[in-house]
Design an enzyme around this catalytic site. Structure first.
Site, PDB file in Angstrom:
ATOM      1  N   ARG A  82      50.273  64.046  16.645  1.00 37.45           N
ATOM      2  CA  ARG A  82      49.395  62.940  17.015  1.00 37.45           C
ATOM      3  C   ARG A  82      47.943  63.276  16.673  1.00 37.45           C
ATOM      4  O   ARG A  82      47.467  64.385  16.933  1.00 37.45           O
ATOM      5  CB  ARG A  82      49.477  62.648  18.514  1.00 37.45           C
ATOM      6  N   ASP A 103      49.467  50.329  32.463  1.00 37.02           N
ATOM      7  CA  ASP A 103      48.924  51.682  32.325  1.00 37.02           C
ATOM      8  C   ASP A 103      47.975  51.670  31.128  1.00 37.02           C
ATOM      9  O   ASP A 103      48.401  51.574  29.977  1.00 37.02           O
ATOM     10  CB  ASP A 103      50.062  52.680  32.101  1.00 37.02           C
ATOM     11  N   TYR A 147      39.949  60.783  31.722  1.00 34.46           N
ATOM     12  CA  TYR A 147      39.719  61.971  30.904  1.00 34.46           C
ATOM     13  C   TYR A 147      40.064  61.814  29.427  1.00 34.46           C
ATOM     14  O   TYR A 147      39.885  62.746  28.650  1.00 34.46           O
ATOM     15  CB  TYR A 147      40.478  63.176  31.468  1.00 34.46           C
ATOM     16  N   LYS A 148      40.578  60.672  29.006  1.00 35.32           N
ATOM     17  CA  LYS A 148      40.913  60.497  27.589  1.00 35.32           C
ATOM     18  C   LYS A 148      39.705  59.913  26.856  1.00 35.32           C
ATOM     19  O   LYS A 148      38.706  60.587  26.665  1.00 35.32           O
ATOM     20  CB  LYS A 148      42.163  59.635  27.444  1.00 35.32           C
ATOM     21  N   PHE A 159      55.079  56.792  29.041  1.00 31.05           N
ATOM     22  CA  PHE A 159      54.838  58.200  29.360  1.00 31.05           C
ATOM     23  C   PHE A 159      55.762  58.639  30.494  1.00 31.05           C
ATOM     24  O   PHE A 159      56.032  57.861  31.421  1.00 31.05           O
ATOM     25  CB  PHE A 159      53.375  58.403  29.753  1.00 31.05           C
TER      26      PHE A 159
END
Length: 418
Positions: free
Chosen positions: A370, A196, A221-222, A124
């Site tokens: 995605r 990560d 938050y995912k 990312f």
């Protein structure tokens, strides 16, 4: 066979079907973007109301009487259970970027004689930006390698590497990588690992202690569904606590913060990795979100998201063949995270149209679509309906060969989340 009747039959047989009720999903929406922002857990509003009431009624006593001060470690231990970490090694607070900067700098300081920071070259953007900043700050040389090439890179110059920064899942393609194998290879070269976990925690079984991981960071938050901007977390293996020298030494990481001494003395435990005051409102939402994992194992979650991925790929083969799509995510279960990524030259336009039909995924420019699967609330019917709608749109909106219609709004491009 990928009919809707098949999807409904699979939903009836799904052992995790009951967990969908643990979320407040908008009616009529198929939500396949939980790998960017998880759906709201049903218990989150009450948890926030309760914390607001504590603030109103107890004022500053909330830090002690309501346990606010110790909540980063308590919630950290709850997350630790999902990532294979024994108690006392995970702490919540601050953003993913802050936690990653701390982790990379701390890891590099554990190997001061080495001068190379090896990072996932396809990770990312934030990871790459922060790795570059840490390298500049510490006078390191930043080198990049794709995750699939980490072993070869370490074979070539591992004796120079201080830190290896990797990701268990490629945020774009959904390809999964072997944390244990990369960690072992880095250790053989004498390097320290930082992982990560943003696209893995809560979706894939992780065994940080058993795999010998040194440090790891992740967002709340995912898949953890802690809400927009939920606090991130930092894992530091207990064996490194005494030697760890992190760059941001806020007073809550002090061994005796309320002594107010002029010098800094780090705490002996995981509290030394705390920086600033915890964001109590956000932390209370994340704490409540973790309740959705009660009575559910990560292995069950993984088994379902593999089945959802296989069903999506079967629907792709049946419905999207010949419509300009390519499957980007590997077909093999062991190489796939909890998402499927497709490519299409009109990705942004199609995703916009899909959202208008109540199907929400996201786009990674220029051509990737995605679709993420949170096993606790995504159904097989969701998958069938999403792929069917995408096929209908592709057929209805195909342009003459050689022409593309510019997207009026690149869906997902402004996402704050990874």
């Amino acid at each position: 066979m990928t009919s809707r009747a098949t999807a409904e039959r699979l939903d009836r047989a799904d052992p995790l079907a009951h967990t969908r009720a643990r979320f407040a999903l908008p009616p009529g929406v198929v939500y396949l973007d939980g790998n960017s922002l998880g759906a709201m857990p049903a218990g989150a509003p009450a948890a926030l109301d309760h914390t607001v009431s504590q603030w109103r009624d107890h004022l500053i006593k909330g830090w002690t009487d309501d346990g606010w001060l110790n909540s980063p470690v308590r919630v950290g231990d709850r997350i630790g259970r999902l990532i294979g970490a024994a108690a006392g090694q995970t702490v919540t607070g601050d953003s993913t970027s802050v936690q990653l900067f701390n982790a990379l700098t701390t890891a590099a300081r554990l190997r001061p004689e080495r001068k190379v920071l090896l990072a996932d070259g396809e990770g990312f953007p934030t990871d790459r930006y922060l790795a570059a900043s840490v390298a500049r700050t510490l006078g390191l040389e930043l080198r990049h390698s794709p995750m699939a090439g980490m072993g070869a890179a370490l074979d070539a110059y591992g004796h120079e590497v201080a830190v290896v920064l990797g990701s268990p899942v490629d945020f774009r393609t959904g390809e999964a990588f072997d944390v244990a194998a990369v960690t072992a290879r880095a250790h053989r070269a004498g390097a320290v690992t930082v992982w990560d976990l943003c696209h893995a925690a809560g979706a894939l079984p992780l065994a940080l202690d058993a795999d010998g991981v040194d440090l790891a960071v992740g967002c709340g938050y995912k898949y953890l569904s802690g809400g927009p901007g939920a606090p991130a977390y930092l894992y530091v293996a207990r064996r490194h606590h005494a030697a760890a020298d992190q760059p941001l030494t806020g007073w809550l990481g002090h061994a005796a913060p309320f002594a107010m001494t002029p010098d800094y003395r780090p705490a002996d435990d995981i509290s030394r990795f705390r920086v600033g005051a915890p964001h109590i409102l956000s932390l209370s939402a994340l704490d409540a979100a973790l309740d959705v994992y009660d009575g559910v194992s990560v292995e069950e979650i993984r088994a379902k998201n593999l089945r959802l991925g296989r069903f999506f790929i079967e629907c792709f083969d049946d419905r999207l063949a010949g419509l300009g799509f390519d499957l980007v995510t590997p077909r093999e279960d062991e190489r796939r995270g909890s998402q499927v990524t497709l490519s299409h030259p009109d990705a942004a336009r199609l995703m916009d149209r899909l959202a208008e039909r109540g199907v929400i995924g996201d786009v990674r420019p220029p051509t990737l679509l995605r679709f993420g699967f949170n096993s606790l609330y995504v159904s097989y019917t969701d998958i069938h309906d999403a792929v069917t709608a995408l096929g209908d749109l592709a057929e209805a909106n195909r342009l003459p060969h050689g022409r593309t219609e510019p997207a009026h709004r690149p869906h997902g491009e402004a996402h704050v989340a990874q």
